[in-house]
Scaffold this active site. Structure first.
Site, short mmCIF file in Angstrom:
data_model
loop_
_atom_site.label_atom_id
_atom_site.label_comp_id
_atom_site.label_asym_id
_atom_site.label_seq_id
_atom_site.Cartn_x
_atom_site.Cartn_y
_atom_site.Cartn_z
N ASP A 93 43.45 50.13 44.99
CA ASP A 93 42.30 49.44 44.44
C ASP A 93 41.69 50.16 43.54
OD1 ASP A 93 39.93 47.61 46.41
OD2 ASP A 93 39.33 48.69 44.65
N ASN A 106 38.13 40.45 53.92
CA ASN A 106 36.80 39.80 54.08
C ASN A 106 37.48 38.34 53.77
OD1 ASN A 106 35.12 42.11 53.97
ND2 ASN A 106 35.37 42.67 51.93
N HIS A 157 31.80 39.07 51.61
CA HIS A 157 31.93 39.98 50.53
C HIS A 157 33.43 39.90 49.93
CE1 HIS A 157 31.38 43.90 48.64
NE2 HIS A 157 30.13 43.93 49.00
N GLN A 158 33.89 38.85 50.27
CA GLN A 158 35.19 38.44 49.32
C GLN A 158 34.97 38.15 47.94
OE1 GLN A 158 37.58 35.38 50.81
NE2 GLN A 158 39.55 36.20 49.73
N HIS A 165 43.41 39.69 51.22
CA HIS A 165 43.91 41.12 51.15
C HIS A 165 43.37 41.89 52.22
CE1 HIS A 165 40.33 40.11 48.70
NE2 HIS A 165 39.94 41.54 49.10
N HIS A 169 42.29 45.95 53.06
CA HIS A 169 41.83 47.06 52.51
C HIS A 169 42.26 48.44 53.44
CE1 HIS A 169 38.66 45.68 49.48
NE2 HIS A 169 38.58 44.52 50.38
P1 AMP Z 1 36.91 42.01 48.22
O1 AMP Z 1 35.62 42.28 48.05
O2 AMP Z 1 37.45 42.19 49.69
O3 AMP Z 1 37.54 40.70 47.71
O4 AMP Z 1 37.60 43.18 47.48
C1 AMP Z 1 38.45 42.84 45.96
C2 AMP Z 1 38.83 44.40 45.90
O5 AMP Z 1 39.75 44.04 44.79
C3 AMP Z 1 37.76 45.22 45.17
O6 AMP Z 1 37.75 46.48 46.17
C4 AMP Z 1 38.13 45.51 43.95
O7 AMP Z 1 37.90 46.61 43.41
C5 AMP Z 1 39.54 45.25 44.02
N1 AMP Z 1 40.10 44.82 42.69
C6 AMP Z 1 39.65 43.93 41.86
N2 AMP Z 1 40.54 43.64 40.72
C7 AMP Z 1 41.49 44.80 40.80
C8 AMP Z 1 42.67 45.27 39.97
N3 AMP Z 1 42.74 44.74 38.81
N4 AMP Z 1 43.47 46.18 40.33
C9 AMP Z 1 43.22 46.77 41.63
N5 AMP Z 1 42.20 46.48 42.64
C10 AMP Z 1 41.28 45.61 42.16
#
Ligand code: AMP
Length: 137
Positions: free
Chosen positions: A29, A85, A91-92, A98, A100
């Site tokens: 991440d 999420n 919070h998505q 994905h 985490h």
């Molecule tokens: P969510 O809130 O569950 O949709 O989480 C999306 C996650 O994607 C966040 O923790 C971001 O830091 C991560 N993210 C967004 N863009 C990138 C990227 N280019 N490379 C790696 N992680 C990313």
């Protein structure tokens, strides 16, 4: 709708790759909550978990514990959260499924959780569980 994770899967933007197989891709991440924060995604392009095919779901389920073991080993963390999420209110931010993997080394870092627990009424609980069994049938 295409997301930034499609661009990562397509090699159009860089990432720190951790794992790849026919169905699954994992990478660090970019905004880690703690060292080792890893994202695990299906190659299948679906926004929310309930939309995933059985094959994509099974492929993630097969590899998620192995990835968690690697994150534990490298981060030195015994404790961690799996977060997944679905939807903006939940919070998505990136609308590609994905998971985490977030090490929890101490109170100050890792995932913080607010858990406003209610209490389950017996009668309402029985009706709700029945509705859910009906929905699954
Ligand atoms: P969510 O809130 O569950 O949709 O989480 C999306 C996650 O994607 C966040 O923790 C971001 O830091 C991560 N993210 C967004 N863009 C990138 C990227 N280019 N490379 C790696 N992680 C990313």
């Amino acid at each position: 709708m295409s997301t930034i994770f499609d661009k990562i899967l397509g090699g159009e933007i860089p990432c720190h790759k951790v794992y790849e197989d026919d169905h699954v891709f994992a990478f660090l991440d970019i905004g880690p909550l703690s060292t080792g924060h890893t994202l695990v995604i299906p190659k299948e392009r679906k926004a929310k978990l309930h939309e995933l095919s059985d094959d994509a779901s099974a492929a993630i389920g097969r590899v998620l514990p192995r990835l968690a073991r690697a994150v534990m080993k490298v981060s030195g963390c015994e404790d961690y959260n799996i977060l997944q999420n679905n939807g903006a209110r939940a919070h998505q931010a990136v609308f590609h499924v994905h998971f985490h993997i977030i090490p929890k080394p101490n109170e100050a870092s890792g995932l913080g959780i607010r858990w406003p627990a209610g209490s389950l009424d017996g009668t309402a609980g029985a009706a709700l569980a029945q509705s859910l069994r009906d929905a699954l049938a």
